[in-house]
Write a protein that holds these residues in place. Structure first.
Motif, PDB file in Angstrom:
ATOM      1  N   LEU A 114     -14.972  -4.328 -12.964  1.00  0.00           N
ATOM      2  CA  LEU A 114     -13.892  -4.565 -12.009  1.00  0.00           C
ATOM      3  C   LEU A 114     -12.879  -5.563 -12.572  1.00  0.00           C
ATOM      4  O   LEU A 114     -13.236  -6.455 -13.342  1.00  0.00           O
ATOM      5  CB  LEU A 114     -14.462  -5.111 -10.692  1.00  0.00           C
ATOM      6  N   PRO A 115     -11.615  -5.430 -12.160  1.00  0.00           N
ATOM      7  CA  PRO A 115     -10.624  -6.429 -12.579  1.00  0.00           C
ATOM      8  C   PRO A 115     -10.906  -7.772 -11.907  1.00  0.00           C
ATOM      9  O   PRO A 115     -11.647  -7.839 -10.920  1.00  0.00           O
ATOM     10  CB  PRO A 115      -9.297  -5.834 -12.104  1.00  0.00           C
ATOM     11  N   GLU A 116     -10.313  -8.822 -12.429  1.00  0.00           N
ATOM     12  CA  GLU A 116     -10.533 -10.166 -11.878  1.00  0.00           C
ATOM     13  C   GLU A 116     -10.134 -10.258 -10.411  1.00  0.00           C
ATOM     14  O   GLU A 116     -10.770 -10.962  -9.640  1.00  0.00           O
ATOM     15  CB  GLU A 116      -9.761 -11.212 -12.694  1.00  0.00           C
ATOM     16  N   GLN A 117      -9.059  -9.576 -10.035  1.00  0.00           N
ATOM     17  CA  GLN A 117      -8.577  -9.580  -8.656  1.00  0.00           C
ATOM     18  C   GLN A 117      -8.651  -8.166  -8.085  1.00  0.00           C
ATOM     19  O   GLN A 117      -8.200  -7.223  -8.720  1.00  0.00           O
ATOM     20  CB  GLN A 117      -7.130 -10.092  -8.588  1.00  0.00           C
ATOM     21  N   ILE A 118      -9.192  -8.060  -6.866  1.00  0.00           N
ATOM     22  CA  ILE A 118      -9.308  -6.779  -6.179  1.00  0.00           C
ATOM     23  C   ILE A 118      -8.378  -6.809  -4.967  1.00  0.00           C
ATOM     24  O   ILE A 118      -8.456  -7.728  -4.146  1.00  0.00           O
ATOM     25  CB  ILE A 118     -10.749  -6.542  -5.695  1.00  0.00           C
ATOM     26  N   PRO A 119      -7.483  -5.833  -4.837  1.00  0.00           N
ATOM     27  CA  PRO A 119      -6.619  -5.794  -3.643  1.00  0.00           C
ATOM     28  C   PRO A 119      -7.460  -5.601  -2.391  1.00  0.00           C
ATOM     29  O   PRO A 119      -8.359  -4.761  -2.356  1.00  0.00           O
ATOM     30  CB  PRO A 119      -5.722  -4.583  -3.882  1.00  0.00           C
ATOM     31  N   ILE A 120      -7.181  -6.408  -1.358  1.00  0.00           N
ATOM     32  CA  ILE A 120      -7.928  -6.280  -0.114  1.00  0.00           C
ATOM     33  C   ILE A 120      -7.039  -5.934   1.074  1.00  0.00           C
ATOM     34  O   ILE A 120      -7.538  -5.582   2.131  1.00  0.00           O
ATOM     35  CB  ILE A 120      -8.736  -7.560   0.205  1.00  0.00           C
ATOM     36  N   ARG A 121      -5.743  -6.059   0.905  1.00  0.00           N
ATOM     37  CA  ARG A 121      -4.812  -5.714   1.981  1.00  0.00           C
ATOM     38  C   ARG A 121      -3.590  -5.070   1.366  1.00  0.00           C
ATOM     39  O   ARG A 121      -3.127  -5.469   0.300  1.00  0.00           O
ATOM     40  CB  ARG A 121      -4.405  -6.964   2.767  1.00  0.00           C
ATOM     41  N   PHE A 122      -3.061  -4.068   2.081  1.00  0.00           N
ATOM     42  CA  PHE A 122      -1.890  -3.351   1.591  1.00  0.00           C
ATOM     43  C   PHE A 122      -0.803  -3.363   2.655  1.00  0.00           C
ATOM     44  O   PHE A 122      -1.080  -3.231   3.840  1.00  0.00           O
ATOM     45  CB  PHE A 122      -2.254  -1.900   1.244  1.00  0.00           C
ATOM     46  N   THR A 123       0.444  -3.531   2.213  1.00  0.00           N
ATOM     47  CA  THR A 123       1.604  -3.445   3.079  1.00  0.00           C
ATOM     48  C   THR A 123       2.556  -2.425   2.480  1.00  0.00           C
ATOM     49  O   THR A 123       2.992  -2.573   1.340  1.00  0.00           O
ATOM     50  CB  THR A 123       2.300  -4.819   3.208  1.00  0.00           C
ATOM     51  N   ASP A 124       2.860  -1.399   3.229  1.00  0.00           N
ATOM     52  CA  ASP A 124       3.736  -0.317   2.762  1.00  0.00           C
ATOM     53  C   ASP A 124       3.252   0.280   1.435  1.00  0.00           C
ATOM     54  O   ASP A 124       4.040   0.595   0.550  1.00  0.00           O
ATOM     55  CB  ASP A 124       5.184  -0.802   2.621  1.00  0.00           C
ATOM     56  N   GLY A 125       1.940   0.395   1.275  1.00  0.00           N
ATOM     57  CA  GLY A 125       1.371   1.015   0.089  1.00  0.00           C
ATOM     58  C   GLY A 125       1.225   0.107  -1.115  1.00  0.00           C
ATOM     59  O   GLY A 125       0.678   0.504  -2.131  1.00  0.00           O
ATOM     60  N   ALA A 126       1.700  -1.129  -1.013  1.00  0.00           N
ATOM     61  CA  ALA A 126       1.596  -2.070  -2.131  1.00  0.00           C
ATOM     62  C   ALA A 126       0.605  -3.179  -1.765  1.00  0.00           C
ATOM     63  O   ALA A 126       0.557  -3.621  -0.621  1.00  0.00           O
ATOM     64  CB  ALA A 126       2.957  -2.684  -2.429  1.00  0.00           C
ATOM     65  N   PRO A 127      -0.197  -3.631  -2.729  1.00  0.00           N
ATOM     66  CA  PRO A 127      -1.149  -4.707  -2.438  1.00  0.00           C
ATOM     67  C   PRO A 127      -0.420  -5.978  -1.996  1.00  0.00           C
ATOM     68  O   PRO A 127       0.546  -6.398  -2.618  1.00  0.00           O
ATOM     69  CB  PRO A 127      -1.867  -4.940  -3.765  1.00  0.00           C
ATOM     70  N   SER A 128      -0.881  -6.559  -0.889  1.00  0.00           N
ATOM     71  CA  SER A 128      -0.262  -7.784  -0.396  1.00  0.00           C
ATOM     72  C   SER A 128      -1.230  -8.962  -0.410  1.00  0.00           C
ATOM     73  O   SER A 128      -0.822 -10.094  -0.165  1.00  0.00           O
ATOM     74  CB  SER A 128       0.287  -7.572   1.016  1.00  0.00           C
ATOM     75  N   ALA A 129      -2.511  -8.708  -0.666  1.00  0.00           N
ATOM     76  CA  ALA A 129      -3.494  -9.786  -0.781  1.00  0.00           C
ATOM     77  C   ALA A 129      -4.616  -9.309  -1.699  1.00  0.00           C
ATOM     78  O   ALA A 129      -4.893  -8.122  -1.796  1.00  0.00           O
ATOM     79  CB  ALA A 129      -4.052 -10.152   0.587  1.00  0.00           C
ATOM     80  N   ALA A 130      -5.230 -10.266  -2.371  1.00  0.00           N
ATOM     81  CA  ALA A 130      -6.299  -9.928  -3.308  1.00  0.00           C
ATOM     82  C   ALA A 130      -7.428 -10.940  -3.183  1.00  0.00           C
ATOM     83  O   ALA A 130      -7.235 -12.056  -2.687  1.00  0.00           O
ATOM     84  CB  ALA A 130      -5.768  -9.902  -4.736  1.00  0.00           C
TER      85      ALA A 130
END
Length: 108
Positions: free
Chosen positions: A28-44
Motif C-alpha cells: 500500500l502507498p504511505e497515504q490512503i485516500p479515505i474521503r472523496f469530494t467530487d471524485g477527488a481525494p480530499s482526506a487521507a
C-alpha cells in the motif's frame, strides 16, 4: 445441529482479515485516500489504517456474543446457531469491504 460452527467461522473470517491486511500492508502507498469530494481525494490516512478493518471484525464478534444488547424480542428471533452465523456474515461483509478498499487503493 452442531453448536459453535458459526462462531468458529466468524473467527476464521477475522483471521483472514488480519492476514489480508498484513500481506497488503507492504504494497500500500504511505497515504490512503479515505474521503472523496467530487471524485477527488480530499482526506487521507496512513496505510496503518488498513488494520482497522480486522479490528472492527473483532469488535463485531465480541459484541455479537451478547444477545441481550439487541432491542426487544429481536434477541429471541433467531436460534443460537442462526445468530452465530449472522455474526459470521457481518464479519464476512467487513472482510469483503476490506478487500474492496485494498483493491481500490492498489489498482484504482
Amino acid at each position: 445441529m452442531n453448536q459453535g460452527r458459526g462462531r468458529k467461522a466468524g473467527w476464521l473470517v477475522c483471521v483472514l482479515g488480519w492476514v489480508l491486511a498484513g500481506i497488503s500492508f507492504r504494497f500500500l502507498p504511505e497515504q490512503i485516500p479515505i474521503r472523496f469530494t467530487d471524485g477527488a481525494p480530499s482526506a487521507a490516512a496512513g496505510r496503518e489504517s488498513v488494520f482497522l478493518w480486522p479490528l472492527i471484525q473483532i469488535i463485531v464478534i465480541l459484541f455479537g456474543r451478547n444477545r441481550n444488547m439487541l432491542p426487544g424480542a429481536l434477541g429471541s428471533l433467531l436460534t443460537d446457531s442462526q445468530y452465530e452465523w449472522a455474526v459470521c456474515g457481518i464479519t464476512g461483509f467487513v472482510l469483503l469491504i476490506e478487500a474492496l478498499v485494498i483493491l481500490a487503493v492498489l489498482y484504482g
